[in-house]
Scaffold this motif. Structure first.
Motif, short mmCIF file in Angstrom:
data_model
loop_
_atom_site.label_atom_id
_atom_site.label_comp_id
_atom_site.label_asym_id
_atom_site.label_seq_id
_atom_site.Cartn_x
_atom_site.Cartn_y
_atom_site.Cartn_z
N VAL A 111 0.85 -1.19 0.00
CA VAL A 111 0.00 0.00 0.00
C VAL A 111 0.88 1.24 0.00
N VAL A 112 0.63 2.14 -0.94
CA VAL A 112 1.38 3.40 -1.06
C VAL A 112 0.43 4.54 -0.76
N ARG A 113 0.86 5.49 0.08
CA ARG A 113 0.01 6.62 0.45
C ARG A 113 0.73 7.94 0.21
N MET A 114 -0.06 8.98 -0.02
CA MET A 114 0.50 10.31 -0.24
C MET A 114 -0.57 11.35 0.06
N LEU B 51 -7.41 19.41 -10.17
CA LEU B 51 -8.63 19.38 -10.97
C LEU B 51 -9.59 18.30 -10.49
N HIS B 52 -9.03 17.14 -10.12
CA HIS B 52 -9.88 16.01 -9.72
C HIS B 52 -9.95 15.83 -8.20
N ASP B 53 -9.41 16.79 -7.44
CA ASP B 53 -9.49 16.78 -5.98
C ASP B 53 -8.88 15.50 -5.40
N LEU B 54 -7.63 15.24 -5.78
CA LEU B 54 -6.92 14.03 -5.33
C LEU B 54 -5.91 14.40 -4.26
N TYR B 55 -6.36 14.86 -3.12
CA TYR B 55 -5.42 15.37 -2.10
C TYR B 55 -4.79 14.22 -1.31
N HIS B 56 -5.61 13.36 -0.73
CA HIS B 56 -5.11 12.17 -0.03
C HIS B 56 -5.31 10.96 -0.95
N VAL B 57 -4.23 10.22 -1.17
CA VAL B 57 -4.28 9.08 -2.10
C VAL B 57 -3.76 7.83 -1.40
N MET B 58 -4.42 6.71 -1.64
CA MET B 58 -3.95 5.41 -1.16
C MET B 58 -4.16 4.40 -2.30
N ALA B 59 -3.10 3.68 -2.66
CA ALA B 59 -3.19 2.77 -3.81
C ALA B 59 -2.45 1.48 -3.53
N LEU B 60 -2.89 0.43 -4.21
CA LEU B 60 -2.22 -0.86 -4.15
C LEU B 60 -2.23 -1.46 -5.55
N THR B 61 -1.07 -1.90 -6.01
CA THR B 61 -0.92 -2.51 -7.33
C THR B 61 -0.39 -3.92 -7.16
N THR B 62 -0.97 -4.86 -7.87
CA THR B 62 -0.54 -6.26 -7.80
C THR B 62 -0.31 -6.79 -9.20
N GLU B 63 0.43 -7.88 -9.29
CA GLU B 63 0.70 -8.50 -10.58
C GLU B 63 -0.40 -9.50 -10.92
N LEU B 64 -0.80 -9.51 -12.20
CA LEU B 64 -1.79 -10.47 -12.69
C LEU B 64 -1.05 -11.61 -13.36
N SER B 65 -0.89 -12.71 -12.65
CA SER B 65 -0.13 -13.84 -13.17
C SER B 65 -0.73 -14.35 -14.47
N GLY B 66 0.12 -14.51 -15.49
CA GLY B 66 -0.31 -15.02 -16.77
C GLY B 66 -1.00 -14.01 -17.65
N ASN B 67 -1.22 -12.80 -17.14
CA ASN B 67 -1.93 -11.77 -17.90
C ASN B 67 -0.99 -10.80 -18.58
N GLY B 68 0.10 -10.45 -17.91
CA GLY B 68 1.06 -9.51 -18.47
C GLY B 68 0.85 -8.08 -18.02
#
Length: 309
Positions: free
Chosen positions: A82-85, A101-118
């Motif tokens: 989890v990455v926050r900013m 413009l899009h009011d993205l002041y506090h952000v929390m994100a998580l990125t994962t790998e999709l096995s076999g998808n690329g």
């Protein structure tokens, strides 16, 4: 979520799940989908997405500045973390402008790998400046939720893809009749981008949309056969494997594929906007080029590597 995964399409499953998360981890807006950190000489980009309380052009706008978005790049580098900013300040003015413009002041994100998808799977949550930053406890809940969500989403996607009748597909996608993508793998995504290099966003190029409304059908994309088949309210897109069919023209290959799957001359003529006489000519050429004598041999030859014919 298990029972819901059997009843709704993959995109609706994600949307409903994010609305449920909102009850325990409040957020103003959310964005999710598939992305890549850079492949096939392409900069980082979004390939498929859904959103809550964001503009319809959000993904397309982001694709134009993705290479400069350090927060997104950090999330793609730190998979399963989890990455926050907080804040709008960024070294790149266009990224700061996009955030404001899009009011993205506090952000929390998580990125994962999709096995076999690329590609990668991501979920991002956003809060306004007047709201508190995401907490450690919320971060932990979010991590567990995304892992659970991705598992059920991929299971639902597999259920849809099982309906394809292409014997040896080399790439898959799911879309609705308007061209909005609900799933895409790297091989199909790269093939579409090769055919339409100006394609940006997570909706199919407009040139492909008419084919979605004439299913089942088979068309050519970047010299590869692409089969489109109905599956409930969605369309399964299947990129054919590279095989001995490369001796045929794209139109001959499309006619041969449909005929081998049981379509009549008249049905093929209607699906591909050809005359029945032209369909017969294409089939005759396909039989001669592939050295086959009947529909069964045709179906086998269409999947056989040229070196084995």
């Amino acid at each position: 979520m298990t029972s819901a995964s059997r009843e709704v399409n993959p995109e609706r499953l994600l949307r409903d799940a994010l609305h449920s998360l909102r009850l325990i981890v409040p957020f103003r807006a959310a964005w999710w989908g598939q992305c890549s950190a850079g492949l096939a000489n392409l900069p980082p980009r979004n390939w498929m997405h859904g959103h809550i309380n964001l503009s319809a052009s959000f993904a397309q706008e982001w694709n134009h500045l993705a290479e400069r978005d350090e927060f997104a790049r950090d999330s793609m580098r730190q998979l399963d973390t989890v990455v926050r900013m907080s804040g709008h300040d960024d070294p790149w003015p266009e990224v700061s402008a996009f955030s404001r413009l899009h009011d993205l002041y506090h952000v929390m994100a998580l990125t994962t790998e999709l096995s076999g998808n690329g590609f990668l799977f991501f979920v991002s949550l956003y809060r306004s400046e007047t709201s508190p930053a995401f907490s450690d406890n919320e971060s932990a809940l979010f991590a567990e939720f995304v892992a659970h969500l991705q598992h059920h989403w991929r299971g639902r996607v597999r259920e849809f893809l099982q309906h394809t009748t292409v014997p040896s597909p080399d790439g898959f996608g799911l879309a609705d009749a308007y061209g909005d993508l609900f799933y895409l793998d790297k091989r199909l995504g790269v093939a579409i981008h090769k055919a339409y290099p100006n394609w940006v966003g997570s909706r199919l190029p407009p040139e492909l949309v008419p084919a979605l409304r004439q299913i089942p059908s088979a068309i050519s994309v970047a010299g590869r056969g692409l089969t489109l088949q109905p599956c409930g309210e969605l369309v399964v897109l299947s990129l054919d494997g590279v095989s001995g069919r490369d001796v045929l023209t794209p139109r001959e290959r499309s006619v041969a594929m449909l005929y081998s799957r049981g379509h009549s001359y008249k049905e093929i003529a209607r699906l591909l906007t050809l005359s029945p006489a032209t369909v017969r000519t294409y089939l005759r050429n396909a039989y001669l080029q592939l050295g086959v004598r009947n529909k069964i041999e045709l179906g086998v030859a269409l999947q056989m590597p040229a070196t084995q014919r």
